[in-house]
Design an enzyme around this catalytic site. Structure first.
Site, PDB file in Angstrom:
ATOM      1  N   MET A  18       0.846  -1.201   0.000  1.00 13.31           N
ATOM      2  CA  MET A  18       0.000   0.000   0.000  1.00 13.31           C
ATOM      3  C   MET A  18       0.882   1.252   0.000  1.00 13.31           C
ATOM      4  O   MET A  18       0.410   2.350   0.318  1.00 13.31           O
ATOM      5  CB  MET A  18      -0.944  -0.005   1.207  1.00 13.31           C
ATOM      6  CG  MET A  18      -1.912  -1.182   1.164  1.00 13.31           C
ATOM      7  SD  MET A  18      -3.441  -0.904   2.073  1.00 13.31           S
ATOM      8  CE  MET A  18      -2.809  -0.627   3.714  1.00 13.31           C
ATOM      9  N   GLY A  19       2.157   1.097  -0.335  1.00 15.13           N
ATOM     10  CA  GLY A  19       3.036   2.262  -0.429  1.00 15.13           C
ATOM     11  C   GLY A  19       3.494   2.746   0.932  1.00 15.13           C
ATOM     12  O   GLY A  19       3.425   2.011   1.915  1.00 15.13           O
ATOM     13  N   ALA A  20       3.994   4.006   0.967  1.00 16.77           N
ATOM     14  CA  ALA A  20       4.660   4.543   2.165  1.00 16.77           C
ATOM     15  C   ALA A  20       5.739   3.536   2.588  1.00 16.77           C
ATOM     16  O   ALA A  20       5.772   3.065   3.731  1.00 16.77           O
ATOM     17  CB  ALA A  20       3.659   4.819   3.290  1.00 16.77           C
ATOM     18  N   HIS A  48       8.902   1.246   3.533  1.00 19.76           N
ATOM     19  CA  HIS A  48       9.977   1.262   4.517  1.00 19.76           C
ATOM     20  C   HIS A  48      10.827   0.014   4.307  1.00 19.76           C
ATOM     21  O   HIS A  48      10.578  -0.776   3.379  1.00 19.76           O
ATOM     22  CB  HIS A  48       9.410   1.343   5.942  1.00 19.76           C
ATOM     23  CG  HIS A  48       8.346   0.307   6.231  1.00 19.76           C
ATOM     24  ND1 HIS A  48       8.593  -1.047   6.205  1.00 19.76           N
ATOM     25  CD2 HIS A  48       7.029   0.435   6.530  1.00 19.76           C
ATOM     26  CE1 HIS A  48       7.488  -1.707   6.492  1.00 19.76           C
ATOM     27  NE2 HIS A  48       6.513  -0.828   6.683  1.00 19.76           N
ATOM     28  N   GLY A 108      10.916  -2.747   5.687  1.00 16.09           N
ATOM     29  CA  GLY A 108      10.174  -4.020   5.687  1.00 16.09           C
ATOM     30  C   GLY A 108       9.708  -4.362   4.286  1.00 16.09           C
ATOM     31  O   GLY A 108       9.900  -5.490   3.798  1.00 16.09           O
ATOM     32  N   HIS A 109       9.105  -3.381   3.614  1.00 12.03           N
ATOM     33  CA  HIS A 109       8.680  -3.601   2.225  1.00 12.03           C
ATOM     34  C   HIS A 109       9.900  -3.929   1.354  1.00 12.03           C
ATOM     35  O   HIS A 109       9.846  -4.823   0.497  1.00 12.03           O
ATOM     36  CB  HIS A 109       8.026  -2.340   1.654  1.00 12.03           C
ATOM     37  CG  HIS A 109       6.771  -1.906   2.347  1.00 12.03           C
ATOM     38  ND1 HIS A 109       6.705  -0.763   3.113  1.00 12.03           N
ATOM     39  CD2 HIS A 109       5.527  -2.448   2.374  1.00 12.03           C
ATOM     40  CE1 HIS A 109       5.468  -0.618   3.573  1.00 12.03           C
ATOM     41  NE2 HIS A 109       4.738  -1.628   3.151  1.00 12.03           N
ATOM     42  N   GLY A 127       4.925 -10.259   4.072  1.00 13.98           N
ATOM     43  CA  GLY A 127       5.649 -10.172   5.341  1.00 13.98           C
ATOM     44  C   GLY A 127       4.986 -10.980   6.429  1.00 13.98           C
ATOM     45  O   GLY A 127       3.756 -10.983   6.563  1.00 13.98           O
ATOM     46  N   LYS A 159       5.019 -10.104   9.292  1.00 11.24           N
ATOM     47  CA  LYS A 159       4.409  -9.051  10.119  1.00 11.24           C
ATOM     48  C   LYS A 159       2.877  -9.142  10.090  1.00 11.24           C
ATOM     49  O   LYS A 159       2.211  -8.897  11.087  1.00 11.24           O
ATOM     50  CB  LYS A 159       4.894  -7.705   9.584  1.00 11.24           C
ATOM     51  CG  LYS A 159       4.082  -6.501   9.958  1.00 11.24           C
ATOM     52  CD  LYS A 159       4.474  -6.004  11.311  1.00 11.24           C
ATOM     53  CE  LYS A 159       3.811  -4.711  11.714  1.00 11.24           C
ATOM     54  NZ  LYS A 159       2.723  -4.236  10.925  1.00 11.24           N
TER      55      LYS A 159
HETATM   56  P1  AMP Z   1       1.366  -2.930   3.479  1.00  5.85           P
HETATM   57  O1  AMP Z   1       1.930  -1.874   2.594  1.00  5.85           O
HETATM   58  O2  AMP Z   1       1.275  -2.552   4.912  1.00  5.85           O
HETATM   59  O3  AMP Z   1       0.097  -3.533   2.931  1.00  5.85           O
HETATM   60  O4  AMP Z   1       2.410  -4.119   3.455  1.00  5.85           O
HETATM   61  C1  AMP Z   1       2.829  -4.698   2.252  1.00  5.85           C
HETATM   62  C2  AMP Z   1       3.626  -5.925   2.559  1.00  5.85           C
HETATM   63  O5  AMP Z   1       4.767  -5.567   3.343  1.00  5.85           O
HETATM   64  C3  AMP Z   1       2.849  -6.966   3.364  1.00  5.85           C
HETATM   65  O6  AMP Z   1       3.143  -8.263   2.862  1.00  5.85           O
HETATM   66  C4  AMP Z   1       3.382  -6.777   4.747  1.00  5.85           C
HETATM   67  O7  AMP Z   1       3.304  -7.941   5.547  1.00  5.85           O
HETATM   68  C5  AMP Z   1       4.830  -6.421   4.465  1.00  5.85           C
HETATM   69  N1  AMP Z   1       5.427  -5.740   5.614  1.00  5.85           N
HETATM   70  C6  AMP Z   1       4.928  -4.674   6.278  1.00  5.85           C
HETATM   71  N2  AMP Z   1       5.719  -4.368   7.326  1.00  5.85           N
HETATM   72  C7  AMP Z   1       6.729  -5.274   7.326  1.00  5.85           C
HETATM   73  C8  AMP Z   1       7.858  -5.498   8.169  1.00  5.85           C
HETATM   74  N3  AMP Z   1       8.122  -4.746   9.219  1.00  5.85           N
HETATM   75  N4  AMP Z   1       8.677  -6.536   7.859  1.00  5.85           N
HETATM   76  C9  AMP Z   1       8.430  -7.335   6.792  1.00  5.85           C
HETATM   77  N5  AMP Z   1       7.383  -7.168   5.960  1.00  5.85           N
HETATM   78  C10 AMP Z   1       6.539  -6.155   6.229  1.00  5.85           C
END
Ligand code: AMP
Length: 287
Positions: free
Chosen positions: A30-32, A34, A36-37, A147, A149
């Site tokens: 979903m962008g933004a 970091h 982790g992504h 992730g 997470k």
């Molecule tokens: P989101 O943008 O929050 O939908 O996350 C996109 C992907 O990044 C999802 O598969 C999340 O599980 C993964 N993600 C978010 N935060 C982390 C993190 N701290 N470590 C590893 N993967 C992450």
């Protein structure tokens, strides 16, 4: 790096890549972005194929009173980061591209979607499953990277991929954390400095539970009690759930074993954060 905003453009570009003999690794976000992504992007790159990343803040996974409109958006910065990571293709559709007017088809992964975050956020996993099914239908990746997470999301999507015979290999990557243990999240930027400090109690509670498991405790209620004791040190943090569950079905466990999922969600002020760990699994350090 190419940026596509339409499903047809994305399909055409991926067809070209396939014709040139390349497999595709796909990272939905979903962008933004970091670190982790970016760890998912790096895992996709390491898997050898072309890397495609989607950036789409999916309205159907937010409840009516949730943070859809204020969710952080940083498209230019995200693209700069992805360029540095050597990503081939970015898919950044508008809402109408994925949800044409009158869209009435949704993917419901029954049962499991009502557990953990699904219980606290009714309809959340219906939105997640629907958008990921659409993205998979467009990208048709060989592998998709998620992730740990978001452990409940992984369980729901695994079930969806299996049930709908989607033939995409899901690769789950470890949670990336700050040096002090806080799991990286796009929502961490909502936290004030004081809340940032309070938020450490989430990983701290998980660590206590892991320590208790390592010391031989297997009773889920006793493990939970160890986590709750840690949480009590930050009375301002409001617990949503602290659960000891089967990682695949998300059903409550009374006895824990290696690989049992311990998941937490809590409110720090107006920000809801989640975190989890798989008990006794090496390579899942809490910091
Ligand atoms: P989101 O943008 O929050 O939908 O996350 C996109 C992907 O990044 C999802 O598969 C999340 O599980 C993964 N993600 C978010 N935060 C982390 C993190 N701290 N470590 C590893 N993967 C992450």
């Amino acid at each position: 790096m190419q940026i596509e905003t339409t499903a047809s453009g994305m399909r055409a570009r991926l067809a070209e890549l396939r014709r040139s003999g390349r497999t595709t690794g796909f990272v939905p976000t979903m962008g933004a972005l970091h670190a982790g992504h970016l760890s998912l992007v790096q895992a996709a790159r390491a898997a050898g194929g072309a890397v495609a990343v989607s950036i789409f803040v999916n309205p159907t996974q937010f409840g009516p009173h949730e943070d859809f409109s204020k969710y952080p958006r940083a498209f230019e910065q995200d693209c700069a980061l992805l360029q540095t990571e050597g990503v081939e293709l970015v898919f950044a559709p508008g809402v109408a591209e994925l949800y044409p007017a009158g869209a009435s088809t949704f993917v419901e992964v029954e049962g499991i979607s009502d557990r953990l975050d699904g219980r606290s956020r009714p309809g959340h996993f219906r939105g997640v499953a629907t958008v990921v099914a659409k993205l998979f239908s467009i990208a048709q990746p060989d592998k998709a990277f998620f992730g740990q997470k978001d452990a409940a999301q992984v369980a729901v999507l695994r079930r969806m991929v299996r049930d709908l015979c989607l033939g995409v290999e899901l690769v789950v990557c470890p949670t990336v954390r700050e040096p002090d243990g806080l799991a990286l999240s796009s929502r961490n930027r909502y936290l004030t400095p004081a809340e940032r400090q309070q938020a450490l109690v989430l990983s701290c509670a998980l660590r206590q539970m892991e320590a208790s498991f390592q010391a031989g405790e297997r009773d889920a209620a006793a493990l939970r009690a160890a986590g709750l004791r840690a949480l009590a040190k930050e009375p301002k943090v409001r617990l949503d759930y602290l659960a000891v569950v089967d990682a695949e079905t998300l059903e409550d466990r009374t006895e824990a074993s290696v690989g049992t999922l311990v998941a937490i969600a809590a409110w720090i002020g107006t920000t809801r954060l989640i975190d989890n760990t798989l008990l006794g699994v090496s390579g899942e350090p809490l910091f």
